[in-house]
Design an enzyme around this catalytic site. Sequence first.
Site, PDB file in Angstrom:
ATOM      1  N   ARG A   1       0.809  -1.453  -0.082  1.00  0.00           N
ATOM      2  CA  ARG A   1      -0.163   0.201   0.968  1.00  0.00           C
ATOM      3  C   ARG A   1       0.821   1.580  -0.024  1.00  0.00           C
ATOM      4  NH1 ARG A   1      -4.945   1.394   3.597  1.00  0.00           N
ATOM      5  NH2 ARG A   1      -6.362   0.044   2.258  1.00  0.00           N
TER       6      ARG A   1
ATOM      7  N   HIS B   1      -7.352   0.585  -5.996  1.00  0.00           N
ATOM      8  CA  HIS B   1      -7.696  -0.209  -5.229  1.00  0.00           C
ATOM      9  C   HIS B   1      -8.278  -1.381  -5.269  1.00  0.00           C
ATOM     10  CE1 HIS B   1      -7.140  -1.272  -1.214  1.00  0.00           C
ATOM     11  NE2 HIS B   1      -9.059  -0.744  -0.513  1.00  0.00           N
TER      12      HIS B   1
ATOM     13  N   GLN C   1     -10.395  -3.809  -2.758  1.00  0.00           N
ATOM     14  CA  GLN C   1     -11.436  -2.938  -3.091  1.00  0.00           C
ATOM     15  C   GLN C   1     -12.255  -3.539  -3.880  1.00  0.00           C
ATOM     16  OE1 GLN C   1     -12.007  -1.946   0.524  1.00  0.00           O
ATOM     17  NE2 GLN C   1     -13.908  -2.490  -0.228  1.00  0.00           N
TER      18      GLN C   1
ATOM     19  N   ASP D   1     -17.175   7.213  -1.250  1.00  0.00           N
ATOM     20  CA  ASP D   1     -15.827   7.234  -0.420  1.00  0.00           C
ATOM     21  C   ASP D   1     -15.590   8.150  -0.134  1.00  0.00           C
ATOM     22  OD1 ASP D   1     -13.159   6.223   0.478  1.00  0.00           O
ATOM     23  OD2 ASP D   1     -11.813   7.001  -1.906  1.00  0.00           O
TER      24      ASP D   1
ATOM     25  N   CYS E   1     -16.559   1.915   0.865  1.00  0.00           N
ATOM     26  CA  CYS E   1     -15.227   0.870   1.293  1.00  0.00           C
ATOM     27  C   CYS E   1     -14.589   1.023   2.411  1.00  0.00           C
ATOM     28  CB  CYS E   1     -13.715   1.432   0.020  1.00  0.00           C
ATOM     29  SG  CYS E   1     -13.518   3.217   0.340  1.00  0.00           S
TER      30      CYS E   1
ATOM     31  N   ARG F   1     -13.330  -8.650   2.005  1.00  0.00           N
ATOM     32  CA  ARG F   1     -12.261  -8.807   1.574  1.00  0.00           C
ATOM     33  C   ARG F   1     -10.872 -10.050   1.993  1.00  0.00           C
ATOM     34  NH1 ARG F   1     -10.044  -3.472   1.856  1.00  0.00           N
ATOM     35  NH2 ARG F   1      -8.668  -4.340   0.687  1.00  0.00           N
TER      36      ARG F   1
HETATM   37  N1  NVA Z   1      -9.768   6.742  -1.184  1.00  0.00           N
HETATM   38  C1  NVA Z   1      -9.591   6.747  -0.079  1.00  0.00           C
HETATM   39  C2  NVA Z   1      -9.790   4.651   0.176  1.00  0.00           C
HETATM   40  C3  NVA Z   1      -9.804   4.299   1.566  1.00  0.00           C
HETATM   41  C4  NVA Z   1      -9.488   2.831   1.700  1.00  0.00           C
HETATM   42  C5  NVA Z   1      -8.191   6.706   0.496  1.00  0.00           C
HETATM   43  O1  NVA Z   1      -7.064   6.055  -0.095  1.00  0.00           O
HETATM   44  O2  NVA Z   1      -8.064   7.154   1.843  1.00  0.00           O
HETATM   45  N1   CP Z   2     -11.062  -0.116   3.415  1.00  0.00           N
HETATM   46  C1   CP Z   2     -10.131  -0.365   2.867  1.00  0.00           C
HETATM   47  O1   CP Z   2      -8.597  -0.679   2.195  1.00  0.00           O
HETATM   48  O2   CP Z   2      -9.827  -0.256   4.598  1.00  0.00           O
HETATM   49  P1   CP Z   2      -8.508   0.175   5.609  1.00  0.00           P
HETATM   50  O3   CP Z   2      -8.033   1.637   4.455  1.00  0.00           O
HETATM   51  O4   CP Z   2      -8.397   0.478   6.910  1.00  0.00           O
HETATM   52  O5   CP Z   2      -7.310  -1.376   4.295  1.00  0.00           O
END
Ligand code: NVA
Ligand code: CP
Length: 311
Positions: free
Chosen positions: A100, A127, A130, A227, A267, A295
Amino acid sequence: MKHFLKETDFTRAEAAEVFALARRYKRERGRHEKPLAGQTWAMIFAKSSTRTRVSFDVGIHELGGHPLFLGMNDIQLGRGETIGDTAQVLSRFVHGIVIRTFKQSDLDGLAAHGRVPVVNALTDFLHPCQIYTDAFTAAERWAGPTGDLMASLEGRKVAFLGDTCFNMANSWILGANLFGMTVALGGPPGFEPSPEIRGLAAKTGGRFHYTADPFEAVAGADIVYTDVWASMGQEGETEARARRMMPYQVTKKLFAAAKPDALFMHCLPAHAGEEVAQEVLDHPRCVIFDEAENRLHVQKAILAKLVPARV
Ligand code: NVA
Ligand code: CP
């Protein structure tokens, strides 16, 4: 070497196999085979995570592997060692890398310089774990316990509201095209999908509809999705974004403008009163915790598909 950096790294047929395997892993949890037995998988996280981190850690363990969590303060990548050198070194130790981070190009670099599968656990651009999970979550409701999961998605419409030019919107564009769905994006002018995602989407059909009208976006939708308005790394823009995106908050009224049996998805993490009203989070057709649980099952299936079959 197979990687999972973006939705389209699996064909539609392979994605259907991922869904079928996820359904079996969910049904046979604790009893199924362990294709990662004897393996160690690195988990590099340059951003916060609850769901992704825990579900990969648990999932790798349940597949017989050892998850090795590496935060940015733990490894030299955080002090400027290159992605290329990191990829080469980790490839000498581990059997796969879950990452990540911010830039999608860093994933491409890891995959190009390493010799083990790389899995996208979220970038600013995409992502994919997800979106595969979200589609699976809807499909298991629509197909039932034995129906064809992928076929149940065919022709369905997802409406994505809010920040229509970041990772979740981009992933829905790629995912919807791959899964045979249509996608309508409702977000403020200036947040239209980028040329980069348009180019990638063109490879799998390229269909999506962008509109600044949230009610137009949700009309006829089977899934209403949103989101956070300020993603990780955008905290400084929180108030400015909230002002622009408030018309796209998923209220009870906006949710009711979709199909009468539409699902609400997010998500997570969610911010009640910002991108979604509390009464929508409390709605019986809100399936956010099924998405979170799935997930685990879907990512296990993705990992299993990346591991070469043993002879
Ligand atoms: N758009 C959000 C998704 C979190 C799972 C982010 O990147 O923070
Ligand atoms: N939806 C998701 O990826 O959550 P986290 O940021 O908690 O991993």
